[in-house]
Write an enzyme that holds these catalytic residues in place. Structure first.
Site, PDB file in Angstrom:
ATOM      1  N   LYS A 174       0.842  -1.204   0.000  1.00  0.00           N
ATOM      2  CA  LYS A 174       0.000   0.000   0.000  1.00  0.00           C
ATOM      3  C   LYS A 174       0.869   1.242   0.000  1.00  0.00           C
ATOM      4  CE  LYS A 174      -4.227  -2.122   0.789  1.00  0.00           C
ATOM      5  NZ  LYS A 174      -5.150  -2.626   1.787  1.00  0.00           N
TER       6      LYS A 174
ATOM      7  N   ARG B 113      -2.845 -10.293   4.654  1.00  0.00           N
ATOM      8  CA  ARG B 113      -3.214 -10.438   3.234  1.00  0.00           C
ATOM      9  C   ARG B 113      -2.089  -9.827   2.408  1.00  0.00           C
ATOM     10  NH1 ARG B 113      -5.564  -7.289  -0.556  1.00  0.00           N
ATOM     11  NH2 ARG B 113      -6.984  -8.266  -2.032  1.00  0.00           N
TER      12      ARG B 113
HETATM   13  N1  PMM Z   1      -7.098  -4.361   0.250  1.00  0.00           N
HETATM   14  C1  PMM Z   1      -7.364  -4.425  -1.063  1.00  0.00           C
HETATM   15  C2  PMM Z   1      -8.346  -5.309  -1.563  1.00  0.00           C
HETATM   16  N2  PMM Z   1      -9.027  -6.107  -0.723  1.00  0.00           N
HETATM   17  N3  PMM Z   1      -9.461  -6.876   1.465  1.00  0.00           N
HETATM   18  C3  PMM Z   1      -9.220  -6.821   2.774  1.00  0.00           C
HETATM   19  N4  PMM Z   1      -9.913  -7.606   3.625  1.00  0.00           N
HETATM   20  N5  PMM Z   1      -8.284  -5.988   3.316  1.00  0.00           N
HETATM   21  C4  PMM Z   1      -7.552  -5.140   2.533  1.00  0.00           C
HETATM   22  O1  PMM Z   1      -6.744  -4.375   3.083  1.00  0.00           O
HETATM   23  C5  PMM Z   1      -7.798  -5.158   1.123  1.00  0.00           C
HETATM   24  C6  PMM Z   1      -8.771  -6.057   0.621  1.00  0.00           C
HETATM   25  C7  PMM Z   1      -6.615  -3.551  -2.006  1.00  0.00           C
HETATM   26  O2  PMM Z   1      -5.380  -4.093  -2.310  1.00  0.00           O
HETATM   27  P1  PMM Z   1      -5.083  -4.949  -3.664  1.00  0.00           P
HETATM   28  O3  PMM Z   1      -5.619  -4.115  -4.818  1.00  0.00           O
HETATM   29  O4  PMM Z   1      -3.621  -5.099  -3.706  1.00  0.00           O
HETATM   30  O5  PMM Z   1      -5.794  -6.250  -3.578  1.00  0.00           O
END
Ligand code: PMM
Length: 289
Positions: free
Chosen positions: A220, A266
Protein backbone atom coordinates in the site's frame (compact mmCIF):
# COMPACT_ATOMS: atom_id res chain seq x y z
CA UNK A 1 -19.03 -24.07 8.79
CA UNK A 2 -16.87 -27.09 7.73
CA UNK A 3 -14.40 -28.33 10.38
CA UNK A 4 -11.40 -27.35 8.25
CA UNK A 5 -12.60 -23.75 8.05
CA UNK A 6 -13.39 -23.68 11.77
CA UNK A 7 -9.77 -24.87 12.31
CA UNK A 8 -8.56 -22.05 10.13
CA UNK A 9 -10.29 -19.53 12.37
CA UNK A 10 -9.16 -21.16 15.63
CA UNK A 11 -6.48 -19.33 17.63
CA UNK A 12 -3.00 -20.15 16.34
CA UNK A 13 -0.10 -18.68 14.40
CA UNK A 14 -0.87 -15.81 12.03
CA UNK A 15 -2.11 -17.16 8.70
CA UNK A 16 -1.01 -15.92 5.30
CA UNK A 17 -3.65 -14.97 2.75
CA UNK A 18 -2.14 -14.78 -0.75
CA UNK A 19 -3.71 -12.25 -3.13
CA UNK A 20 -4.80 -13.16 -6.65
CA UNK A 21 -6.52 -10.19 -8.29
CA UNK A 22 -8.26 -11.37 -11.46
CA UNK A 23 -8.64 -7.76 -12.61
CA UNK A 24 -7.22 -5.57 -15.34
CA UNK A 25 -6.57 -2.62 -13.02
CA UNK A 26 -5.61 -3.43 -9.40
CA UNK A 27 -2.94 -1.02 -8.22
CA UNK A 28 -0.06 -3.43 -7.87
CA UNK A 29 -0.85 -6.55 -9.90
CA UNK A 30 -3.64 -5.43 -12.23
CA UNK A 31 -3.71 -7.43 -15.47
CA UNK A 32 -1.16 -10.04 -14.40
CA UNK A 33 -3.65 -12.76 -13.45
CA UNK A 34 -6.63 -11.86 -15.66
CA UNK A 35 -6.31 -15.15 -17.59
CA UNK A 36 -8.02 -17.78 -15.34
CA UNK A 37 -5.36 -20.42 -16.07
CA UNK A 38 -2.59 -18.02 -15.06
CA UNK A 39 -4.54 -16.98 -11.94
CA UNK A 40 -4.98 -20.64 -10.91
CA UNK A 41 -1.25 -21.24 -11.43
CA UNK A 42 -0.48 -18.21 -9.28
CA UNK A 43 -2.78 -19.46 -6.50
CA UNK A 44 -1.14 -22.86 -6.58
CA UNK A 45 2.32 -21.27 -6.48
CA UNK A 46 1.33 -19.16 -3.47
CA UNK A 47 0.07 -22.25 -1.65
CA UNK A 48 3.42 -23.95 -2.33
CA UNK A 49 5.20 -20.87 -0.94
CA UNK A 50 3.25 -21.18 2.29
CA UNK A 51 -0.07 -19.36 1.86
CA UNK A 52 -2.76 -20.79 4.13
CA UNK A 53 -5.54 -19.36 1.99
CA UNK A 54 -5.91 -17.65 -1.37
CA UNK A 55 -7.96 -14.48 -1.77
CA UNK A 56 -9.47 -14.24 -5.26
CA UNK A 57 -10.90 -10.88 -6.35
CA UNK A 58 -12.56 -9.74 -9.56
CA UNK A 59 -13.04 -6.06 -8.82
CA UNK A 60 -10.40 -3.40 -8.24
CA UNK A 61 -11.17 -0.87 -5.51
CA UNK A 62 -8.64 1.61 -6.84
CA UNK A 63 -10.20 5.10 -6.63
CA UNK A 64 -11.84 5.97 -9.93
CA UNK A 65 -11.73 2.45 -11.42
CA UNK A 66 -14.79 1.22 -13.33
CA UNK A 67 -16.87 -1.42 -11.52
CA UNK A 68 -17.34 -4.60 -13.58
CA UNK A 69 -20.97 -5.67 -13.76
CA UNK A 70 -22.02 -8.75 -11.83
CA UNK A 71 -21.67 -11.19 -14.73
CA UNK A 72 -18.22 -9.83 -15.62
CA UNK A 73 -17.11 -10.28 -12.01
CA UNK A 74 -18.52 -13.83 -11.90
CA UNK A 75 -16.82 -14.71 -15.19
CA UNK A 76 -13.49 -13.57 -13.75
CA UNK A 77 -13.61 -15.26 -10.37
CA UNK A 78 -15.82 -18.36 -10.63
CA UNK A 79 -13.47 -20.55 -12.73
CA UNK A 80 -10.48 -19.61 -10.57
CA UNK A 81 -12.31 -20.23 -7.28
CA UNK A 82 -13.71 -23.56 -8.50
CA UNK A 83 -10.33 -24.79 -9.74
CA UNK A 84 -8.41 -23.82 -6.59
CA UNK A 85 -11.11 -25.20 -4.28
CA UNK A 86 -11.13 -28.46 -6.28
CA UNK A 87 -7.42 -28.76 -5.58
CA UNK A 88 -8.18 -28.57 -1.86
CA UNK A 89 -6.99 -25.00 -1.30
CA UNK A 90 -8.83 -22.72 1.09
CA UNK A 91 -10.22 -19.88 -1.00
CA UNK A 92 -11.63 -16.56 0.10
CA UNK A 93 -13.43 -14.31 -2.35
CA UNK A 94 -12.94 -10.56 -2.32
CA UNK A 95 -16.37 -9.29 -3.37
CA UNK A 96 -18.97 -6.70 -2.44
CA UNK A 97 -21.78 -8.56 -4.25
CA UNK A 98 -24.15 -11.01 -2.55
CA UNK A 99 -24.72 -13.02 -5.73
CA UNK A 100 -20.97 -13.41 -6.32
CA UNK A 101 -20.63 -14.51 -2.69
CA UNK A 102 -23.46 -17.03 -3.07
CA UNK A 103 -22.20 -18.57 -6.31
CA UNK A 104 -18.55 -18.73 -5.28
CA UNK A 105 -19.44 -20.33 -1.93
CA UNK A 106 -21.40 -22.92 -3.89
CA UNK A 107 -18.33 -23.46 -6.08
CA UNK A 108 -16.21 -24.25 -3.03
CA UNK A 109 -15.02 -20.92 -1.61
CA UNK A 110 -14.62 -20.98 2.17
CA UNK A 111 -14.64 -17.29 3.16
CA UNK A 112 -16.15 -14.05 1.86
CA UNK A 113 -14.02 -10.93 2.09
CA UNK A 114 -16.10 -7.78 1.64
CA UNK A 115 -14.23 -4.48 1.67
CA UNK A 116 -17.53 -2.64 2.18
CA UNK A 117 -18.26 -4.65 5.33
CA UNK A 118 -21.60 -5.74 3.93
CA UNK A 119 -22.76 -2.22 3.09
CA UNK A 120 -22.41 -2.16 -0.71
CA UNK A 121 -25.03 -4.83 -1.35
CA UNK A 122 -28.05 -4.95 0.99
CA UNK A 123 -28.43 -8.70 0.31
CA UNK A 124 -24.92 -9.59 1.52
CA UNK A 125 -25.74 -10.05 5.25
CA UNK A 126 -28.60 -12.47 4.40
CA UNK A 127 -26.33 -14.59 2.18
CA UNK A 128 -23.69 -14.73 4.90
CA UNK A 129 -26.29 -15.60 7.53
CA UNK A 130 -27.83 -18.34 5.34
CA UNK A 131 -24.55 -19.97 4.33
CA UNK A 132 -22.77 -19.69 7.68
CA UNK A 133 -19.57 -18.73 5.86
CA UNK A 134 -16.84 -16.77 7.65
CA UNK A 135 -17.03 -13.12 6.62
CA UNK A 136 -14.28 -10.49 6.57
CA UNK A 137 -15.84 -7.22 7.64
CA UNK A 138 -13.49 -4.46 6.54
CA UNK A 139 -13.63 -0.83 7.61
CA UNK A 140 -14.27 1.61 4.79
CA UNK A 141 -16.25 4.81 4.77
CA UNK A 142 -17.51 4.23 1.27
CA UNK A 143 -16.75 3.71 -2.35
CA UNK A 144 -14.50 6.67 -3.05
CA UNK A 145 -14.81 7.89 -6.57
CA UNK A 146 -12.83 11.05 -5.87
CA UNK A 147 -9.20 10.05 -5.22
CA UNK A 148 -8.53 13.49 -3.71
CA UNK A 149 -11.21 13.27 -1.06
CA UNK A 150 -9.53 13.63 2.34
CA UNK A 151 -10.76 11.39 5.14
CA UNK A 152 -11.19 13.09 8.51
CA UNK A 153 -10.86 11.48 11.93
CA UNK A 154 -10.38 13.05 15.37
CA UNK A 155 -9.07 9.71 16.69
CA UNK A 156 -8.66 7.20 13.88
CA UNK A 157 -8.24 4.10 16.06
CA UNK A 158 -11.25 4.86 18.26
CA UNK A 159 -13.43 5.74 15.27
CA UNK A 160 -12.42 2.68 13.22
CA UNK A 161 -13.13 0.45 16.24
CA UNK A 162 -16.49 2.11 16.85
CA UNK A 163 -17.52 1.88 13.20
CA UNK A 164 -16.44 -1.78 13.04
CA UNK A 165 -18.48 -2.51 16.16
CA UNK A 166 -21.54 -0.83 14.61
CA UNK A 167 -21.15 -3.04 11.51
CA UNK A 168 -20.77 -6.15 13.68
CA UNK A 169 -24.04 -5.24 15.43
CA UNK A 170 -25.76 -4.75 12.07
CA UNK A 171 -24.59 -8.17 10.87
CA UNK A 172 -25.66 -9.86 14.12
CA UNK A 173 -29.04 -8.17 13.69
CA UNK A 174 -29.27 -9.72 10.20
CA UNK A 175 -28.74 -13.21 11.62
CA UNK A 176 -24.97 -13.61 11.10
CA UNK A 177 -23.27 -15.46 14.00
CA UNK A 178 -20.46 -13.71 15.86
CA UNK A 179 -18.21 -16.76 15.18
CA UNK A 180 -18.45 -16.00 11.44
CA UNK A 181 -16.98 -12.49 11.69
CA UNK A 182 -13.38 -11.49 11.02
CA UNK A 183 -12.48 -7.79 11.38
CA UNK A 184 -10.17 -5.77 9.15
CA UNK A 185 -9.27 -2.13 9.92
CA UNK A 186 -8.99 -1.45 6.17
CA UNK A 187 -5.50 -0.05 5.63
CA UNK A 188 -5.51 2.53 2.83
CA UNK A 189 -9.32 2.70 2.65
CA UNK A 190 -10.60 6.16 3.64
CA UNK A 191 -7.27 6.68 5.43
CA UNK A 192 -4.20 8.77 4.72
CA UNK A 193 -0.64 7.70 5.52
CA UNK A 194 -0.76 9.14 9.05
CA UNK A 195 -3.99 7.28 9.81
CA UNK A 196 -2.47 4.02 8.53
CA UNK A 197 0.65 4.37 10.68
CA UNK A 198 -1.44 5.21 13.75
CA UNK A 199 -3.67 2.18 13.19
CA UNK A 200 -0.66 -0.07 12.71
CA UNK A 201 0.80 1.17 16.00
CA UNK A 202 -2.52 0.54 17.81
CA UNK A 203 -3.55 -2.82 16.38
CA UNK A 204 -3.94 -3.99 19.99
CA UNK A 205 -7.10 -1.85 20.18
CA UNK A 206 -8.60 -3.62 17.17
CA UNK A 207 -7.61 -7.02 18.65
CA UNK A 208 -9.33 -5.99 21.89
CA UNK A 209 -12.67 -6.10 20.06
CA UNK A 210 -12.34 -9.86 20.59
CA UNK A 211 -12.69 -11.16 17.02
CA UNK A 212 -10.05 -12.52 14.59
CA UNK A 213 -8.33 -9.66 12.75
CA UNK A 214 -7.06 -9.60 9.17
CA UNK A 215 -4.38 -7.03 8.30
CA UNK A 216 -3.94 -5.94 4.68
CA UNK A 217 -1.05 -3.54 4.26
CA UNK A 218 0.60 -5.25 1.28
CA UNK A 219 2.27 -2.82 -1.13
CA UNK A 220 0.00 0.00 0.00
CA UNK A 221 0.97 3.56 -0.74
CA UNK A 222 1.89 4.51 2.84
CA UNK A 223 4.71 1.92 2.68
CA UNK A 224 6.17 3.73 -0.33
CA UNK A 225 7.54 6.62 1.69
CA UNK A 226 9.96 5.50 4.39
CA UNK A 227 12.89 7.39 5.92
CA UNK A 228 16.15 6.82 4.03
CA UNK A 229 18.11 6.92 7.29
CA UNK A 230 17.25 6.96 11.00
CA UNK A 231 16.24 10.42 12.10
CA UNK A 232 15.53 11.61 8.57
CA UNK A 233 11.96 12.80 8.11
CA UNK A 234 10.19 12.00 4.86
CA UNK A 235 9.15 15.01 2.80
CA UNK A 236 5.36 14.95 2.35
CA UNK A 237 5.79 15.47 -1.40
CA UNK A 238 8.49 12.75 -1.82
CA UNK A 239 7.69 10.40 -4.70
CA UNK A 240 6.56 7.00 -3.41
CA UNK A 241 8.36 3.83 -4.47
CA UNK A 242 6.64 1.52 -6.96
CA UNK A 243 4.15 -0.96 -5.42
CA UNK A 244 6.34 -3.99 -6.34
CA UNK A 245 9.21 -2.39 -4.40
CA UNK A 246 7.22 -2.42 -1.14
CA UNK A 247 7.50 -6.13 -0.28
CA UNK A 248 10.28 -5.75 2.31
CA UNK A 249 8.22 -3.09 4.09
CA UNK A 250 5.21 -5.42 3.79
CA UNK A 251 7.16 -8.25 5.42
CA UNK A 252 7.96 -5.86 8.28
CA UNK A 253 4.32 -4.83 8.74
CA UNK A 254 3.30 -8.50 8.59
CA UNK A 255 5.67 -9.26 11.44
CA UNK A 256 4.23 -6.36 13.47
CA UNK A 257 0.73 -7.65 12.75
CA UNK A 258 1.72 -11.14 13.90
CA UNK A 259 3.29 -9.71 17.04
CA UNK A 260 0.03 -7.87 17.76
CA UNK A 261 -1.88 -11.15 17.42
CA UNK A 262 -3.44 -10.80 13.96
CA UNK A 263 -5.35 -13.82 12.70
CA UNK A 264 -4.00 -13.35 9.17
CA UNK A 265 -2.12 -11.01 6.85
CA UNK A 266 -3.21 -10.44 3.23
CA UNK A 267 -0.15 -10.19 0.99
CA UNK A 268 1.14 -10.33 -2.58
CA UNK A 269 4.60 -11.74 -1.73
CA UNK A 270 3.90 -14.92 0.21
CA UNK A 271 7.50 -16.16 0.37
CA UNK A 272 8.82 -12.97 2.00
CA UNK A 273 5.94 -12.92 4.46
CA UNK A 274 6.51 -16.58 5.34
CA UNK A 275 10.13 -15.71 6.26
CA UNK A 276 9.10 -12.70 8.33
CA UNK A 277 6.54 -14.79 10.23
CA UNK A 278 9.16 -17.51 10.63
CA UNK A 279 11.31 -14.97 12.49
CA UNK A 280 8.39 -14.19 14.80
CA UNK A 281 7.76 -17.90 15.39
CA UNK A 282 11.42 -18.46 16.36
CA UNK A 283 11.44 -15.47 18.69
CA UNK A 284 8.25 -16.67 20.39
CA UNK A 285 9.66 -20.18 20.67
CA UNK A 286 12.86 -18.84 22.24
CA UNK A 287 10.80 -16.76 24.64
CA UNK A 288 8.90 -19.87 25.80
CA UNK A 289 12.07 -21.86 26.61
N1 PMM B 1 -7.10 -4.36 0.25
C1 PMM B 1 -7.36 -4.42 -1.06
C2 PMM B 1 -8.35 -5.31 -1.56
N2 PMM B 1 -9.03 -6.11 -0.72
N3 PMM B 1 -9.46 -6.88 1.46
C3 PMM B 1 -9.22 -6.82 2.77
N4 PMM B 1 -9.91 -7.61 3.62
N5 PMM B 1 -8.28 -5.99 3.32
C4 PMM B 1 -7.55 -5.14 2.53
O1 PMM B 1 -6.74 -4.37 3.08
C5 PMM B 1 -7.80 -5.16 1.12
C6 PMM B 1 -8.77 -6.06 0.62
C7 PMM B 1 -6.62 -3.55 -2.01
O2 PMM B 1 -5.38 -4.09 -2.31
P1 PMM B 1 -5.08 -4.95 -3.66
O3 PMM B 1 -5.62 -4.12 -4.82
O4 PMM B 1 -3.62 -5.10 -3.71
O5 PMM B 1 -5.79 -6.25 -3.58
Amino acid sequence: MPASVADLLAPGPTRIMGIVNVTPDSFSDGGRWIDPAVAVRRGREMAAEGADLIDVGGESTRPGSRRPDEQEELDRVLPVVAALADEGLVVSVDTMRAEVARQTLEAGAAIINDVSGGQADPDMPAVIAATGAPFVLMHWRGLLTDPHEQPHYDDVTAEVCRELTDRVDALLGAGVAREQIILDPGFGFSKDAGHNWTLLSRLDRVMALGLPVLVGTSRKRFLGRLPARPGVTVAPDAAPTEPVDRDVATAATSLLAAQAGAWAVRVHDVAATREALGVWQMVRGADAR
